[in-house]
Design a protein around this motif. Structure first.
Motif, mmCIF file in Angstrom:
data_model
loop_
_atom_site.group_PDB
_atom_site.id
_atom_site.type_symbol
_atom_site.label_atom_id
_atom_site.label_comp_id
_atom_site.label_asym_id
_atom_site.label_seq_id
_atom_site.Cartn_x
_atom_site.Cartn_y
_atom_site.Cartn_z
ATOM 1 N N LYS A 114 67.516 5.580 75.121
ATOM 2 C CA LYS A 114 67.940 5.790 73.741
ATOM 3 C C LYS A 114 69.410 5.417 73.608
ATOM 4 C CE LYS A 114 67.883 9.317 70.085
ATOM 5 N NZ LYS A 114 67.503 10.714 69.763
ATOM 6 N N PRO A 115 69.771 4.645 72.576
ATOM 7 C CA PRO A 115 71.177 4.249 72.401
ATOM 8 C C PRO A 115 72.089 5.448 72.192
ATOM 9 C CG PRO A 115 69.730 2.879 71.073
ATOM 10 C CD PRO A 115 68.887 4.006 71.594
ATOM 11 N N TRP A 167 70.469 -1.810 68.954
ATOM 12 C CA TRP A 167 69.004 -1.762 68.805
ATOM 13 C C TRP A 167 68.644 -2.525 67.544
ATOM 14 C CZ3 TRP A 167 71.889 2.675 67.591
ATOM 15 C CH2 TRP A 167 71.788 3.145 66.286
ATOM 16 N N GLN A 212 59.875 -6.070 71.828
ATOM 17 C CA GLN A 212 61.020 -5.354 72.389
ATOM 18 C C GLN A 212 61.545 -6.060 73.644
ATOM 19 O OE1 GLN A 212 62.001 -0.799 72.651
ATOM 20 N NE2 GLN A 212 60.576 -1.270 74.303
ATOM 21 N N MET A 241 66.437 -5.254 73.689
ATOM 22 C CA MET A 241 67.098 -4.048 73.203
ATOM 23 C C MET A 241 66.035 -3.138 72.594
ATOM 24 S SD MET A 241 68.907 -5.569 69.710
ATOM 25 C CE MET A 241 69.595 -6.993 70.583
ATOM 26 N N PRO A 242 66.330 -1.841 72.406
ATOM 27 C CA PRO A 242 65.336 -0.944 71.823
ATOM 28 C C PRO A 242 64.870 -1.410 70.443
ATOM 29 C CG PRO A 242 67.104 0.323 72.815
ATOM 30 C CD PRO A 242 67.543 -1.114 72.840
ATOM 31 N N THR A 259 58.377 2.075 72.557
ATOM 32 C CA THR A 259 59.387 1.752 71.556
ATOM 33 C C THR A 259 59.906 3.040 70.925
ATOM 34 O OG1 THR A 259 57.523 1.297 70.068
ATOM 35 C CG2 THR A 259 58.594 -0.602 71.096
ATOM 36 N N TRP A 260 60.597 2.909 69.787
ATOM 37 C CA TRP A 260 61.310 4.022 69.182
ATOM 38 C C TRP A 260 60.964 4.141 67.707
ATOM 39 C CZ3 TRP A 260 64.254 6.954 72.545
ATOM 40 C CH2 TRP A 260 64.442 6.390 73.810
ATOM 41 N N VAL A 293 65.650 7.036 66.704
ATOM 42 C CA VAL A 293 66.947 6.415 66.967
ATOM 43 C C VAL A 293 67.824 6.460 65.726
ATOM 44 C CG1 VAL A 293 68.088 4.219 67.479
ATOM 45 C CG2 VAL A 293 66.085 4.911 68.780
#
Length: 305
Positions: free
Chosen positions: A3-4, A100, A138, A143-144, A176-177, A210
């Motif tokens: 997670k960023p 992201w 992705q 990147m996310p 993924t997010w 995110v």
């Protein structure tokens, strides 16, 4: 992918209101960039639309920039490598050094790119298809990838599960997010029978969120519309407090727009609307800062340019 790191609160940098709103002087932590608004035509060799590369360089020298993909066709049915997402958005996200990429969980193809709010079908076959494409996308971005939930105005045909269940299973399968648009959740809860905002937040994995979108909308012809043309409604602020009490997203972004959605959208402009944006921004920063401290994160120091 991890997670960023937390960034704070920002605004969507929207070309539709650049003629009157002073984005560059706002005391924000970041800007969200709509990739469709800056990308070069697919039939040209240029990644950026003329003039946009220099503008993004100047903007990015002062604030972090976040990439957001609206109409990349990545969850349509064409070959993924042929979509605008892969042909343009990937390079753009990298060029602006985005940590992201936010990505509408929409259908789309070359023949109907401008259809707004066309969510994927919430079914088991589509879960597999969309998750497989998302995992590949992705990897291509490097990147996310964070899926944004859509606002829509009638139940999705062929649905086999609730939207919240689909989104939860999507990120679990794809790795993924989530990009949680709270105004879209609110809009759907107002317009769709049986759509429960509280249940939505209880179902999705909040630790996978995110980014959060906040916005306002308007009533027209018996429906409440996600038009980004008014202040953030109180139920949306209440949902934000609920989410922040349980998890800290990397960013909260406010959206304000012009008349792209519909001719009846209120056209923003002038001192009153600038004050409205400033008030919503201040409230969002206060909420995120308080949550950051609870989670052991030091809020950023903001100065007016």
């Amino acid at each position: 992918m991890d997670k960023p790191a937390p960034l704070g609160v920002g605004l969507q940098y929207n070309p539709e209101i650049l003629d009157w709103f002073p984005f560059e002087t706002q005391p924000v932590d970041l800007f969200e960039i709509l990739l469709d608004a800056i990308m070069g035509p697919l039939d040209s060799p240029w990644i950026f639309r003329p003039g946009q590369e220099r503008r993004m360089q100047a903007l990015g020298a002062a604030k972090p920039l976040l990439a957001h993909s609206n109409y990349g066709c990545e969850f349509g049915f064409g070959r993924l490598e042929d979509t605008p997402a892969v042909r343009r958005h990937v390079a753009l996200a990298r060029a602006i050094n985005s940590p992201w990429v936010g990505d509408h969980c929409f259908y789309g193809d070359a023949s109907w790119l401008d259809i707004w709010s066309s969510p994927v079908q919430f079914s088991s076959p589509e879960l597999v298809r969309v998750a497989d494409r998302a995992r590949r996308l992705q990897e291509i971005y490097g990147m996310p990838l964070a899926h944004e939930n859509a606002a829509y105005y009638m139940p999705t045909p062929g649905a086999m599960m609730r939207e919240a269940e689909f989104m939860a299973r999507l990120v679990d399968r794809a790795g993924t997010w989530l990009h949680l648009d709270l105004h879209n959740v609110y809009t759907n809860s107002v317009n769709l029978a049986g759509y429960d905002a509280e249940d939505y937040l209880a179902t999705i994995p909040l630790d996978r969120v995110v980014c959060i979108h906040l916005a306002g909308g308007s009533w027209y012809d018996g429906l409440y519309h996600d038009w980004h043309d008014s202040t953030v409604p109180e139920p949306v602020w209440a949902m934000l407090d609920q989410v922040l009490s349980r998890a800290l997203p990397s960013a909260v972004i406010l959206e304000f727009q012009g008349r792209a959605h519909h001719p009846q959208t209120r056209e923003l402009g002038g001192a009153e609307d600038e004050a409205m944006i400033a008030a919503d921004l201040a409230r969002a920063k206060a909420a995120w800062d308080a949550a950051a401290r609870r989670h052991g994160v030091v809020p950023p120091v903001r100065e007016i340019a």
